[in-house]
Design a protein around this motif. Sequence first.
Motif, PDB file in Angstrom:
ATOM      1  N   ILE B 103       0.784  -1.036  -0.048  1.00 20.29           N
ATOM      2  CA  ILE B 103      -0.078  -0.021   0.129  1.00 20.29           C
ATOM      3  C   ILE B 103       0.880   1.215   0.173  1.00 20.29           C
ATOM      4  O   ILE B 103       1.830   1.339   0.523  1.00 20.29           O
ATOM      5  CB  ILE B 103      -1.029  -0.124   1.407  1.00 20.29           C
ATOM      6  N   ARG B 104       0.418   2.300  -0.660  1.00 22.46           N
ATOM      7  CA  ARG B 104       1.212   3.341  -0.879  1.00 22.46           C
ATOM      8  C   ARG B 104       0.367   4.519   0.158  1.00 22.46           C
ATOM      9  O   ARG B 104      -0.577   4.370   0.606  1.00 22.46           O
ATOM     10  CB  ARG B 104       1.165   3.961  -2.285  1.00 22.46           C
ATOM     11  N   GLY B 105       1.223   5.660   0.375  1.00 21.58           N
ATOM     12  CA  GLY B 105       0.395   6.836   1.186  1.00 21.58           C
ATOM     13  C   GLY B 105      -0.747   7.164   0.598  1.00 21.58           C
ATOM     14  O   GLY B 105      -1.956   7.057   1.322  1.00 21.58           O
ATOM     15  N   ARG B 106      -0.905   7.469  -0.710  1.00 22.19           N
ATOM     16  CA  ARG B 106      -2.220   7.850  -1.341  1.00 22.19           C
ATOM     17  C   ARG B 106      -3.387   6.800  -1.030  1.00 22.19           C
ATOM     18  O   ARG B 106      -4.760   7.163  -0.898  1.00 22.19           O
ATOM     19  CB  ARG B 106      -2.026   8.368  -2.696  1.00 22.19           C
ATOM     20  N   ASP B 107      -2.995   5.480  -1.166  1.00 21.13           N
ATOM     21  CA  ASP B 107      -4.113   4.515  -0.960  1.00 21.13           C
ATOM     22  C   ASP B 107      -4.578   4.626   0.653  1.00 21.13           C
ATOM     23  O   ASP B 107      -5.679   4.451   0.669  1.00 21.13           O
ATOM     24  CB  ASP B 107      -3.314   2.851  -1.138  1.00 21.13           C
ATOM     25  N   LEU B 108      -3.583   4.940   1.523  1.00 23.54           N
ATOM     26  CA  LEU B 108      -4.248   4.786   2.909  1.00 23.54           C
ATOM     27  C   LEU B 108      -5.345   6.044   2.873  1.00 23.54           C
ATOM     28  O   LEU B 108      -6.123   6.142   3.751  1.00 23.54           O
ATOM     29  CB  LEU B 108      -3.057   5.255   3.655  1.00 23.54           C
ATOM     30  N   VAL B 109      -4.843   7.329   2.396  1.00 21.90           N
ATOM     31  CA  VAL B 109      -5.744   8.455   2.299  1.00 21.90           C
ATOM     32  C   VAL B 109      -7.102   8.045   1.596  1.00 21.90           C
ATOM     33  O   VAL B 109      -8.344   8.456   2.112  1.00 21.90           O
ATOM     34  CB  VAL B 109      -4.918   9.560   1.607  1.00 21.90           C
ATOM     35  N   GLU B 110      -6.990   7.241   0.490  1.00 25.19           N
ATOM     36  CA  GLU B 110      -8.181   6.888  -0.053  1.00 25.19           C
ATOM     37  C   GLU B 110      -9.208   6.290   0.369  1.00 25.19           C
ATOM     38  O   GLU B 110     -10.346   6.252   0.145  1.00 25.19           O
ATOM     39  CB  GLU B 110      -7.926   6.213  -1.423  1.00 25.19           C
ATOM     40  N   PHE B 111      -8.659   5.420   1.414  1.00 23.91           N
ATOM     41  CA  PHE B 111      -9.453   4.593   2.453  1.00 23.91           C
ATOM     42  C   PHE B 111     -10.395   5.414   3.256  1.00 23.91           C
ATOM     43  O   PHE B 111     -11.650   5.054   3.341  1.00 23.91           O
ATOM     44  CB  PHE B 111      -8.882   3.875   3.369  1.00 23.91           C
ATOM     45  N   GLY B 112     -10.100   6.629   3.248  1.00 23.65           N
ATOM     46  CA  GLY B 112     -11.068   7.576   4.134  1.00 23.65           C
ATOM     47  C   GLY B 112     -12.525   7.834   3.396  1.00 23.65           C
ATOM     48  O   GLY B 112     -13.330   8.155   3.848  1.00 23.65           O
ATOM     49  N   ILE B 113     -12.281   7.676   1.942  1.00 26.51           N
ATOM     50  CA  ILE B 113     -13.629   7.753   1.160  1.00 26.51           C
ATOM     51  C   ILE B 113     -14.148   6.405   0.785  1.00 26.51           C
ATOM     52  O   ILE B 113     -15.274   6.011   0.986  1.00 26.51           O
ATOM     53  CB  ILE B 113     -13.267   8.597  -0.200  1.00 26.51           C
ATOM     54  N   THR B 114     -13.376   5.491   0.274  1.00 27.98           N
ATOM     55  CA  THR B 114     -13.675   4.173  -0.387  1.00 27.98           C
ATOM     56  C   THR B 114     -13.592   2.971   0.513  1.00 27.98           C
ATOM     57  O   THR B 114     -13.927   2.012   0.127  1.00 27.98           O
ATOM     58  CB  THR B 114     -12.940   4.047  -1.735  1.00 27.98           C
ATOM     59  N   GLY B 115     -12.911   3.172   1.608  1.00 33.45           N
ATOM     60  CA  GLY B 115     -12.538   1.922   2.288  1.00 33.45           C
ATOM     61  C   GLY B 115     -13.481   1.104   2.872  1.00 33.45           C
ATOM     62  O   GLY B 115     -13.409  -0.237   2.938  1.00 33.45           O
ATOM     63  N   ALA B 116     -14.788   1.643   3.028  1.00 36.16           N
ATOM     64  CA  ALA B 116     -15.980   0.719   3.528  1.00 36.16           C
ATOM     65  C   ALA B 116     -16.787   0.216   2.441  1.00 36.16           C
ATOM     66  O   ALA B 116     -17.871  -0.321   2.691  1.00 36.16           O
ATOM     67  CB  ALA B 116     -16.741   1.351   4.625  1.00 36.16           C
TER      68      ALA B 116
END
Lengths: 275, 285
Positions: B103-116
Amino acid sequence: MQLNFFLQQAFAQHALIAATLIAIACGLIGSFVITRGLAFAVHGTSELAFTGAAAGLLVANNPLAGALIGAVLVAIVIGVLGVKERERDATIGVILAFGLGMGVLLLSLYHGFATQATSILFGNIFGVSTTQLAILVVLSLVVSVTMLVLYRPLLFASIDPEAAAARGVPVWGLGIIFLIILALTVTSAAQVVGTILVLSLAITPAASALQLAANPRTVSVLSVLFALIAADGGVVASLASGTVKVSVFVAAISFIIYVLARSGRVLFAPVRKQS
Amino acid sequence: MTEHMNNQPSTDHTQSALSIQQATLKNGEKVIWENVSFDVKPGEFIAILGPNGSGKTTLLKSILGLLELSSGTITVLGKPIDQVRNQIGFVPQQRGFDAGLPIRGRDLVEFGITGAQYGFRMAGSAVGQAVNATLKAVNAESYANKPIGQLSGGQQQRLRIAQALVNKPQLLLCDEPFLSLDLPSQQLITTEIAHRQKESGMATLFVTHDLTSSIIPIVDRVLYVVNGKWSIGTPEKLLTTAHLSELYGVPVEVLRLKKRIMIITNEDEKTTQIDTDEHEAAHAA
């Protein structure tokens, strides 16, 4: 010559179809196995699929059904008993040791064809019957579809469980579902490479992919690709050789890909930051 | 203890960013905290202070619905938390990410929108834009494409904060978010939080054991939790010798020096220092 002849035979085609499906399932779960620290759980579940197979053989002359039931049961026990990684590994060790002992006992009580049991340990993809093939198709489809549907929440829960729980991801439930998916995959993979070498399809391709990429989607795609090369390549190479077992080639190809990926990273990556 | 240090009229609950009513949490027989009641208005910044083990983190977890209250109710934006999860942001207590995670930094941030979100689909361009904008706001663009395990603790922490902010939350819950951040980063994020409080009415609950100079200017009220007791009020009213002595149940001294506030509890020689100026900035620069 010999290879072309074999490839036209039903048994070889069945073997290739089975290997392809299993490779896709293994490739999809691989990066999650690594992310969630479940390598030992893969090993434990696959070894206990052997116990289940021995029981299935003894009771109903059906090793595959026995292996499936055994692996899923073990996965659920691992999921419920072992929450933390350290605790989980100890739990797996305990169950593994007991389960293997039971497997040996069950096998000694069985007086039929012993090759049925050894083929669980070492894999016998060329002996896959049409019924077994149908079961493998269904299993691989279930695993692949489930993985695609759960992909994002499962990744979130695997990497950052606290933040995932805050966003409403059912972290614990997904963990149990993944262990069951793992059990189904491992049991299927055992048909190709045997329980002993399951790791060569369930972990090595993903570990190789991780050497080359950090984007989770790229890792999953590469992982499936490497698993396909190893599994199908292993079947073809085994047919060409005529005598050497598929699992030997699968393990070897998988390992070579890993070595190449690892050296590729060392050679081509910019100077990496030590953290 | 239900003593309110502030005498605000009770606000309409549907207007509150957060409403806690008579909330009690027990672990077996042990009371973690009891009869906690307070409302947080949109745009408000609440600092949660208190010694280790006083239940600050468990309060956040109760608000998030991850711990069940023994009694009382908590509503977020006038609703049960499960109905408004996409309108909250949460920065958990810091925990490092292992090297070798896919996982990259931006993937971690993206979880805030699409993670669920279930189902396999590529993130749309709106998601990408929101991620990029938030990465920029926390100054994390330069390392957003690196594997997360290779980043420093402070870099990882800025990404976690970006993850909590990326969905434009109405309520932000942070658990010691500044632990590994240098002062410039703290100030950058404080500015971003202040901006969102004004712009979109985001309310913030900020657990800390150290009121650093970077957040002092935006603190509206302080919630002080100690030994199962609690008190809420403005920093000036709450952080006084009389109030904190009553809360601790032992004599506590609050020393107001020229540029900082020190809280001294004699029983265990614990000292909380509260900086109220830029002397740390000068220190760090």
